[in-house]
Write a protein that holds these residues in place. Structure first.
Motif, PDB file in Angstrom:
ATOM      1  N   ALA A 244       0.867  -1.013  -0.180  1.00  0.00           N
ATOM      2  CA  ALA A 244      -0.064  -0.106  -0.304  1.00  0.00           C
ATOM      3  C   ALA A 244       1.054   1.246  -0.281  1.00  0.00           C
ATOM      4  O   ALA A 244       0.632   2.197  -1.175  1.00  0.00           O
ATOM      5  CB  ALA A 244      -0.740  -0.260   1.347  1.00  0.00           C
ATOM      6  N   GLU A 245       2.022   1.254   0.600  1.00  0.00           N
ATOM      7  CA  GLU A 245       2.773   2.153   0.621  1.00  0.00           C
ATOM      8  C   GLU A 245       3.308   2.593  -0.936  1.00  0.00           C
ATOM      9  O   GLU A 245       3.156   3.461  -0.906  1.00  0.00           O
ATOM     10  CB  GLU A 245       3.411   2.687   1.980  1.00  0.00           C
ATOM     11  N   VAL A 246       3.735   1.594  -1.485  1.00  0.00           N
ATOM     12  CA  VAL A 246       4.320   2.143  -2.309  1.00  0.00           C
ATOM     13  C   VAL A 246       3.286   3.417  -3.602  1.00  0.00           C
ATOM     14  O   VAL A 246       3.854   3.199  -4.150  1.00  0.00           O
ATOM     15  CB  VAL A 246       4.768   0.429  -3.314  1.00  0.00           C
ATOM     16  N   LEU A 247       2.231   2.108  -3.466  1.00  0.00           N
ATOM     17  CA  LEU A 247       1.031   3.092  -4.747  1.00  0.00           C
ATOM     18  C   LEU A 247       0.345   4.352  -3.794  1.00  0.00           C
ATOM     19  O   LEU A 247      -0.701   4.031  -4.852  1.00  0.00           O
ATOM     20  CB  LEU A 247      -0.065   1.252  -4.401  1.00  0.00           C
TER      21      LEU A 247
ATOM     22  N   ALA B  87      -4.895   2.281  10.354  1.00  0.00           N
ATOM     23  CA  ALA B  87      -5.224   3.034  10.658  1.00  0.00           C
ATOM     24  C   ALA B  87      -3.282   4.301  10.634  1.00  0.00           C
ATOM     25  O   ALA B  87      -3.442   5.040   9.652  1.00  0.00           O
ATOM     26  CB  ALA B  87      -5.095   3.383  12.228  1.00  0.00           C
ATOM     27  N   HIS B  88      -2.291   3.248  10.409  1.00  0.00           N
ATOM     28  CA  HIS B  88      -1.526   3.830  10.013  1.00  0.00           C
ATOM     29  C   HIS B  88      -0.955   4.042   8.471  1.00  0.00           C
ATOM     30  O   HIS B  88      -0.492   4.806   8.455  1.00  0.00           O
ATOM     31  CB  HIS B  88       0.012   2.132  10.195  1.00  0.00           C
TER      32      HIS B  88
ATOM     33  N   GLU C 114      -1.943  16.072   2.464  1.00  0.00           N
ATOM     34  CA  GLU C 114      -1.353  17.014   2.771  1.00  0.00           C
ATOM     35  C   GLU C 114      -0.449  17.813   2.520  1.00  0.00           C
ATOM     36  O   GLU C 114       0.174  18.917   1.838  1.00  0.00           O
ATOM     37  CB  GLU C 114      -1.080  17.657   4.934  1.00  0.00           C
ATOM     38  N   ILE C 115       1.659  17.530   2.130  1.00  0.00           N
ATOM     39  CA  ILE C 115       2.402  17.671   0.957  1.00  0.00           C
ATOM     40  C   ILE C 115       1.904  17.901   0.048  1.00  0.00           C
ATOM     41  O   ILE C 115       2.405  19.516  -0.196  1.00  0.00           O
ATOM     42  CB  ILE C 115       2.850  16.725   1.465  1.00  0.00           C
ATOM     43  N   ARG C 116       0.921  17.785  -0.642  1.00  0.00           N
ATOM     44  CA  ARG C 116       1.014  17.619  -1.773  1.00  0.00           C
ATOM     45  C   ARG C 116      -0.182  19.081  -2.145  1.00  0.00           C
ATOM     46  O   ARG C 116       0.372  19.923  -3.401  1.00  0.00           O
ATOM     47  CB  ARG C 116      -0.034  16.110  -2.290  1.00  0.00           C
TER      48      ARG C 116
ATOM     49  N   LEU D 146      -1.233   7.605   6.667  1.00  0.00           N
ATOM     50  CA  LEU D 146       0.358   8.314   6.106  1.00  0.00           C
ATOM     51  C   LEU D 146      -0.644   8.800   4.161  1.00  0.00           C
ATOM     52  O   LEU D 146       0.010   9.920   4.120  1.00  0.00           O
ATOM     53  CB  LEU D 146       0.501   6.644   5.289  1.00  0.00           C
ATOM     54  N   MET D 147      -1.843   8.195   4.213  1.00  0.00           N
ATOM     55  CA  MET D 147      -2.435   9.418   3.238  1.00  0.00           C
ATOM     56  C   MET D 147      -2.264  10.365   3.344  1.00  0.00           C
ATOM     57  O   MET D 147      -2.302  11.224   2.294  1.00  0.00           O
ATOM     58  CB  MET D 147      -3.749   8.119   3.534  1.00  0.00           C
TER      59      MET D 147
END
Length: 256
Positions: free
Chosen positions: A6-9, A34-35, A45-47, A39-40
């Motif tokens: 999931a972190e990759v995609l 939740a983790h 927010e960064i974007r 992250l999402m």
């Protein structure tokens, strides 16, 4: 779907680059994890912050003038003297003699290898730009492998090495040495590995060599009519491990 997958995609999901099936899989995982949900949210927010900020920078005109001043000025060359012309003929004869012994072929071959290594590193750097890493996004080798069919003379082998610590994330078409070739993309933690594969007329197996260019490690080898270049900022030992596991899996598939 695991957290690692999931972190990759998740980046591709935010940028709208996933197909409907994979988008649903990632969204379903985030709803129950939740983790990954945190992250999402952080990535979104960064974007948003980047989109709202003026991060462009224009170099001042004075900098351009300094660079132009530092560059060497073109020199007017005098007409060659009779002695220099004769020296050129002598050098040409020496080169011909070297060619007869095969020395020039070796030099050209080495130069060609270095040029191609430079091109695969450039292709690796291009792929790290947003939206350039994959044309097909999937952790399933049975999705990535068929995607290449019909797009290249020879489709690159696609091996699932997730269990060995190298996650398959997709593939794309790229250009190296003026040829369209396949690139199979893996990840090791946050490090991207581009495996470039090109057809060659030489069917002999050439053992792997490790080299370094512009801070990137390159593991090159040849087998069964295919040339391979694995490029990454991973350490040489981990990139060697990747190549060894890939080759072992290929041998196991052949024997099976």
């Amino acid at each position: 779907m695991t957290c690692e997958e999931a972190e990759v995609l998740v980046h591709a999901l935010i940028d709208g680059e996933l197909d409907a099936g994979h988008a649903r899989d990632v969204e379903a995982h985030i709803e129950g994890c939740a983790h990954c949900a945190v992250l999402m949210k952080e990535y979104q927010e960064i974007r948003q912050a980047i989109a709202e900020s003026d991060v462009r920078y224009k170099a001042p005109l004075e900098l351009r003038r300094k660079i132009e001043k530092a560059l060497p000025q073109p020199q007017v060359q005098a007409a060659p003297s009779r002695r220099s012309v004769l020296r050129g003929f002598a050098l040409g004869s020496a080169v011909s003699a070297m060619a007869a012994t095969g020395l020039v072929a070796v030099v050209l071959r080495n130069d060609d290898e270095q040029r191609i290594e430079s091109e695969v590193v450039s292709a690796h750097l291009r792929s790290l730009q947003a939206g350039h890493l994959t044309d097909v996004i999937s952790t399933d080798q049975h999705t990535v492998k068929p995607w290449f069919n019909g797009k290249l003379d020879v489709s690159p082998p696609v091996i699932d090495l997730t269990a060995q610590g190298f996650t398959l994330i997709g593939g794309r078409l790229d250009y190296v040495n003026t040829r369209e070739i396949g690139a199979v993309v893996y990840k090791r933690r946050q490090h991207v590995i581009n495996l470039f594969v090109a057809q060659t007329a030489n069917t002999e197996r050439h053992p792997a060599k490790i080299s370094t260019l512009q801070g990137f490690n390159i593991r090159r080898w040849s087998d069964r009519g295919l040339n391979y270049w694995a490029v990454s900022d991973l350490g040489a030992d981990e990139l060697t491990e990747f190549g060894d596991k890939f080759e072992s899996a290929m041998r196991a598939n052949k024997e099976g």
